[in-house]
Scaffold this motif. Structure first.
Motif, mmCIF file in Angstrom:
data_model
loop_
_atom_site.group_PDB
_atom_site.id
_atom_site.type_symbol
_atom_site.label_atom_id
_atom_site.label_comp_id
_atom_site.label_asym_id
_atom_site.label_seq_id
_atom_site.Cartn_x
_atom_site.Cartn_y
_atom_site.Cartn_z
ATOM 1 N N HIS A 1 -8.965 -3.134 7.864
ATOM 2 C CA HIS A 1 -8.929 -4.260 6.921
ATOM 3 C C HIS A 1 -8.025 -5.392 7.424
ATOM 4 O O HIS A 1 -8.294 -6.567 7.172
ATOM 5 N N ASN B 1 0.826 -1.205 0.000
ATOM 6 C CA ASN B 1 0.000 0.000 0.000
ATOM 7 C C ASN B 1 0.857 1.250 0.000
ATOM 8 O O ASN B 1 1.936 1.261 0.583
ATOM 9 N N LYS C 1 -8.763 2.736 7.304
ATOM 10 C CA LYS C 1 -9.304 1.595 6.552
ATOM 11 C C LYS C 1 -8.275 0.472 6.431
ATOM 12 O O LYS C 1 -8.621 -0.712 6.505
ATOM 13 N N LEU C 2 -6.995 0.826 6.250
ATOM 14 C CA LEU C 2 -5.949 -0.201 6.169
ATOM 15 C C LEU C 2 -5.860 -0.993 7.469
ATOM 16 O O LEU C 2 -5.781 -2.225 7.461
ATOM 17 N N THR D 1 -7.996 6.794 4.944
ATOM 18 C CA THR D 1 -7.409 5.665 4.219
ATOM 19 C C THR D 1 -6.533 4.822 5.142
ATOM 20 O O THR D 1 -6.568 3.588 5.084
#
Length: 152
Positions: free
Chosen positions: A63, A49, A59-60, A56
């Motif tokens: 996830h 990434n 979200k990483l 963002t």
């Protein structure tokens, strides 16, 4: 000027401790609060990434809890100087579809800190081939075979 540098170092040393604590106690719930550790326009890069911004980065982290089971970091060493922090770590997790035993990825992170101590730059260094791909059933066999051929 020397007093300013010493004060800055002390402040960032405290922030470094907060960053280490964040990673060592990371949960899905605490991942939702990355703004405590990261600045609004923080940059994040790892072998998979390259992103910028709190939403963002959040979200990483979130996830990660979907992809693997029981993820956790063990910070093994830290070096902090001025606004720079370097941290080595073990990332421990289970991969339910591929292995029953706990897996470990060893890596390091370079951070740059803003004047308020939050992370503006986060760059992870780890060998995806050795630390991840070789542990997957089919791909792992191929990777180990290629490594064996390369050694000859």
């Amino acid at each position: 000027m020397t007093d300013h540098i010493a004060t800055e170092h002390t402040d960032h040393a405290e922030h470094a401790g907060n960053i280490v604590h964040f990673f060592e106690t990371l949960t899905l719930e605490s991942a939702a609060q990355v703004e405590r550790i990261y600045s609004e326009d923080a940059f994040f890069k790892d072998p998979f990434n390259e992103v910028r911004g709190l939403s963002t980065i959040r979200k990483l982290f979130e996830h990660m809890f979907v992809q693997v089971k029981n993820p956790r970091f063990e910070v093994t060493e830290t070096v902090q100087q001025g606004d720079q922090l370097f941290m080595t770590w073990n990332f421990l997790f289970h991969m339910p579809r591929y292995a029953t035993q706990e897996q470990c990825i060893r890596g390091a992170t370079h951070f740059r800190l803003a004047p308020d101590g939050r992370v503006t730059y986060h760059r992870d260094y780890w060998d995806a081939a050795e630390e991840l791909y070789e542990k997957l059933p089919l791909l792992g066999s191929l990777m180990r075979g290629l490594k064996h051929i390369a050694r000859k």
